[in-house]
Design a protein around this motif. Sequence first.
Motif, PDB file in Angstrom:
ATOM      1  N   UNK A  19      -7.433  32.085  47.812  1.00  0.00           N
ATOM      2  CA  UNK A  19      -6.888  30.726  47.628  1.00  0.00           C
ATOM      3  C   UNK A  19      -5.402  30.680  47.976  1.00  0.00           C
ATOM      4  N   UNK A  20      -4.673  31.725  47.596  1.00  0.00           N
ATOM      5  CA  UNK A  20      -3.227  31.767  47.888  1.00  0.00           C
ATOM      6  C   UNK A  20      -2.989  31.901  49.389  1.00  0.00           C
ATOM      7  N   UNK A  21      -3.634  32.912  50.021  1.00  0.00           N
ATOM      8  CA  UNK A  21      -3.367  33.168  51.436  1.00  0.00           C
ATOM      9  C   UNK A  21      -3.942  32.083  52.334  1.00  0.00           C
ATOM     10  N   UNK A  22      -5.045  31.484  51.906  1.00  0.00           N
ATOM     11  CA  UNK A  22      -5.615  30.395  52.701  1.00  0.00           C
ATOM     12  C   UNK A  22      -4.697  29.176  52.688  1.00  0.00           C
ATOM     13  N   UNK A  23      -4.023  28.949  51.557  1.00  0.00           N
ATOM     14  CA  UNK A  23      -3.089  27.817  51.485  1.00  0.00           C
ATOM     15  C   UNK A  23      -1.912  28.024  52.444  1.00  0.00           C
ATOM     16  N   UNK A  24      -1.529  29.299  52.652  1.00  0.00           N
ATOM     17  CA  UNK A  24      -0.490  29.605  53.650  1.00  0.00           C
ATOM     18  C   UNK A  24      -1.050  29.405  55.053  1.00  0.00           C
ATOM     19  N   UNK A  25      -2.274  29.941  55.254  1.00  0.00           N
ATOM     20  CA  UNK A  25      -2.896  29.928  56.572  1.00  0.00           C
ATOM     21  C   UNK A  25      -3.053  28.505  57.128  1.00  0.00           C
ATOM     22  N   UNK A 165      -4.590  45.979  55.133  1.00  0.00           N
ATOM     23  CA  UNK A 165      -3.500  46.873  54.698  1.00  0.00           C
ATOM     24  C   UNK A 165      -2.334  46.062  54.141  1.00  0.00           C
ATOM     25  N   UNK A 166      -1.969  44.986  54.843  1.00  0.00           N
ATOM     26  CA  UNK A 166      -0.848  44.149  54.395  1.00  0.00           C
ATOM     27  C   UNK A 166      -1.158  43.490  53.057  1.00  0.00           C
ATOM     28  N   UNK A 167      -2.410  43.061  52.874  1.00  0.00           N
ATOM     29  CA  UNK A 167      -2.819  42.436  51.611  1.00  0.00           C
ATOM     30  C   UNK A 167      -2.775  43.463  50.485  1.00  0.00           C
ATOM     31  N   UNK A 168      -3.246  44.675  50.780  1.00  0.00           N
ATOM     32  CA  UNK A 168      -3.222  45.741  49.773  1.00  0.00           C
ATOM     33  C   UNK A 168      -1.791  46.041  49.338  1.00  0.00           C
ATOM     34  N   UNK A 169      -0.860  45.948  50.310  1.00  0.00           N
ATOM     35  CA  UNK A 169       0.552  46.224  50.029  1.00  0.00           C
ATOM     36  C   UNK A 169       1.324  44.993  49.554  1.00  0.00           C
ATOM     37  N   UNK A 170       0.644  43.842  49.458  1.00  0.00           N
ATOM     38  CA  UNK A 170       1.296  42.572  49.102  1.00  0.00           C
ATOM     39  C   UNK A 170       2.506  42.270  49.988  1.00  0.00           C
ATOM     40  N   UNK A 171       2.377  42.561  51.263  1.00  0.00           N
ATOM     41  CA  UNK A 171       3.467  42.343  52.223  1.00  0.00           C
ATOM     42  C   UNK A 171       3.343  40.925  52.792  1.00  0.00           C
ATOM     43  N   UNK A 172       3.916  39.958  52.093  1.00  0.00           N
ATOM     44  CA  UNK A 172       3.725  38.546  52.430  1.00  0.00           C
ATOM     45  C   UNK A 172       4.252  38.196  53.817  1.00  0.00           C
ATOM     46  N   UNK A 175       1.810  39.465  56.317  1.00  0.00           N
ATOM     47  CA  UNK A 175       0.578  38.670  56.211  1.00  0.00           C
ATOM     48  C   UNK A 175       0.727  37.364  56.989  1.00  0.00           C
ATOM     49  N   UNK A 176       1.875  36.705  56.829  1.00  0.00           N
ATOM     50  CA  UNK A 176       2.108  35.443  57.553  1.00  0.00           C
ATOM     51  C   UNK A 176       2.086  35.662  59.058  1.00  0.00           C
ATOM     52  N   UNK A 177       2.706  36.751  59.519  1.00  0.00           N
ATOM     53  CA  UNK A 177       2.718  37.051  60.956  1.00  0.00           C
ATOM     54  C   UNK A 177       1.304  37.337  61.477  1.00  0.00           C
ATOM     55  N   UNK A 178       0.551  38.109  60.686  1.00  0.00           N
ATOM     56  CA  UNK A 178      -0.806  38.450  61.109  1.00  0.00           C
ATOM     57  C   UNK A 178      -1.715  37.219  61.110  1.00  0.00           C
ATOM     58  N   UNK A 179      -1.516  36.317  60.151  1.00  0.00           N
ATOM     59  CA  UNK A 179      -2.290  35.072  60.130  1.00  0.00           C
ATOM     60  C   UNK A 179      -1.947  34.215  61.348  1.00  0.00           C
ATOM     61  N   UNK A 180      -0.670  34.203  61.713  1.00  0.00           N
ATOM     62  CA  UNK A 180      -0.248  33.468  62.907  1.00  0.00           C
ATOM     63  C   UNK A 180      -0.867  34.113  64.157  1.00  0.00           C
TER      64      UNK A 180
END
Length: 862
Positions: A19-25, A165-172, A175-180
């Motif tokens: 829910x959190x990452x999808x709201x960013x995506x 890996x980024x999600x496991x590390x909570x590297x926000x 994560x944003x770059x990879x979603x882009x």
Amino acid sequence: MLRKPKIDRFNESVLSRYQIYNSIFITLPFDEISNTGVLLPLFSEICEKGYEENKNPTEIVGNFFKKYYEKPTDTEKFDLLFRFIQYIERQVVLFDAIEDATFPVVNNMDGRGTLRNIKEEAEAKNKMPELKAYLEHFKVRPVLTAHPTQFYPGSVLGIITDLATAIRDNNLNLIKKLLAQLGKTPFFKKEKPTPFDEAVSLIWYLENVFYQSASQIFDYIQDNIFGEEELNNQVLNLGFWPGGDRDGNPFVTTEITLKVADRLRSTILKNYYRDVRRLRRRITFKFVDKLITDLESKLYENIFLQSGRTTITAEETMSTLLEIREILETKHQSLFVDEINDLINKMKLFGFHFATLDIRQDSRVHHNVLSNIVEESLEMGLDIFPKNYNKLSEEKQINALSKIVGKVNPSLFKHEMSRNTLESIYAMKTIQRNNGEMGSNRYIISNNGSVLNVMEAFAMIRMCDWEQPTTDVVPLFETVEDLEDAHNVMETLYKNKAYAEHLKRRGNKQTIMLGFSDGTKDGGYLMANWGIYRAKEALSAISRKYGIKVVFFDGRGGPPARGGGKTHQFYASLGPTIENEEVQLTIQGQTISSNFGTPESCQYNLEQLLSSGIANNVFANEKDRLGKEDRDTMDRLAKISYKAYVDFKNHPKFLPYLERMSTLKYYAKTNIGSRPSKRGGGDKLVFSDLRAIPFVGSWSQLKQNVPGFYGVGVAIQEFVDNNEFDKVQSLYQNSTFFRTLLENSMMSLTKSFFKLTAYMQDDKEFGAFWKIIHEEYERSKAMLLKLTGYSELMEDTRSMKASIQVREKIVLPLLTIQQFALRQIQELNASKKEVDPELMETYERMVTRSLFGNINAARNSA
């Protein structure tokens, strides 16, 4: 501290993160239409409400544009719907990545079915000697296949891995770059992959996942169960089909087979080289420093050498490692011996072959090829076959084939398939020379129904300068009839002098493959599973009678409709009447990425497969031996469901419904696999030509999942009507096998959603047929709830059900768009006006594009 229930761990670690990452995506702008992410949740809401109000997909899409757009053009509508498809398939990727990242949190990595749990149970029950004895000969072989049940290209699989890996590390930030990146990376393949492309994609999993996971399992067994005793059994070995599976795939050539074998060898050498390079920085002592440096150089040199030019063998490499270990133990206080042992164990597992490349071809092709070889060899004056071979009885042909040996040159034959088939056998010999015998030592005969089918392949192998083949002939029994006759076929083979001598040279071991997918397509869900169970019992009994160790290799797909589902529970439930010293199964499509896609999930699921065999033998439960009354009940259930399924399959609207109301014909346009989507070359749809994957997939796209439940409800209902429901209850309570079947069937029912296609009940041509399916769905659901005592489906596996529900919610708008497009196509085809070809192409492209996300979302079907 008490461990939280699995459903709570799922909600906290998976659902809340999604829910959190999808709201960013959905706020990321990928193109000029920046409001797509804003509109998608609104469209999802309208879909959910629309189906609650019994609206059809056309009305739902129309209502959305009416509410949020003012007089949109067709172009604007199409643009937005295609953008929605792009977003949704990427939301599925995001959810996949989150589940991968949180796998060790949601699943108990030391819980039931893991090696640590098995060891502790064996210690508690004083069964360590039995456990060790069993592990000295038990093996698990997962065989990776390129069967296209997943649509992710390699670039997207890479993003999933990095995102996890980024999600496991909570590297926000990452994560944003990879979603882009995900938003801009194409999912659609413009060209079909070649068999070599498919092989390279799957070798990635061998190199990056199985190499570590399998060796960690072996290390654990060696160190914690065997200790100082040497474990001389692989326990795990890997199989591989891309590049060797010729069945129905004209694009698999001898050149590709050899190229794939080279790639497998060079990849394992590359992995060894990396390990040795790291070791060289530690093993800097007298006597061993030169040994390890020389080994590093030789491995590096051989990574890039083509077949036939290698300068080091697996035996030499192992000998060097053993010499290094001995010097470390005797002269250097065993410093870094554990690291050397790890590499020795990897060599035991993977040799220079990494995975065994199986060769597979259809028996009908063999028969045609052999007939051509007979004719052409007689024309050329070659003294191989009797002159009247083609006119002989089957028994006399088998007798003639038993005596065939020779050294035939494939290039002498004009018939292309004859050349190709003989060349593929010579290729196996080449691979064995370069990669070792395990490189390629199984020839699988698809659609095997007779002794003649086996002997034709056996004779062709022996006429290729291979009088005493170092390869196994593996018949694949698939249809209900072939499964029933399989033990008779094998008994005749066991009594055949030439074949018996071959088996003796192969250690009196016979591998037999059994096909779930085509069995389900042919006979329905219960009959396919029960037919295979009974075939295994009969084959085990006849093999034991002749002193043959039979090994069963199961062709199992991802969803329950193709033999998937709760695989480890299935194997643990088979009981003592079925030989199970080895568990061999195909791992396909999304099952590879979902169950074996990360080191954690791969290790966990390999351990579960290992534990299934151990549970069935070391901790054997007499309850899993079916009693006579329970067997009779299972037999009757299978026969009733079989009749219901065959009647359904023979309905005059069955094929037209699939052809015109489903996505069946669009599978060929997805470019996800190298082989054609059906077997025959004709335009007319013939049931026997249907491949299991598009067949099962088309029902899945309709959210009807027929192959996973049809006939279950009818069968149980008949027992209820005859006041014999207590017999089904007894079977359910006594048989883990039956319970596992029904749990898998419940999964198929859970993934069904008939409101999506409810509009079809009013169709003049197909309305009655749709109602037949829907009635059996309702009946099966009611009967399973009555039998299990559950208030809802999958009540006992709430975390898996929750995962399914999230995925189904993600793809609901996608399915709505697909059905909207299908309805438009149907209307255009029914119209008497001239159809705009561009408009038709747009709708067809919409259907094809929407296939992707729905299949990918079903990855948890295994």
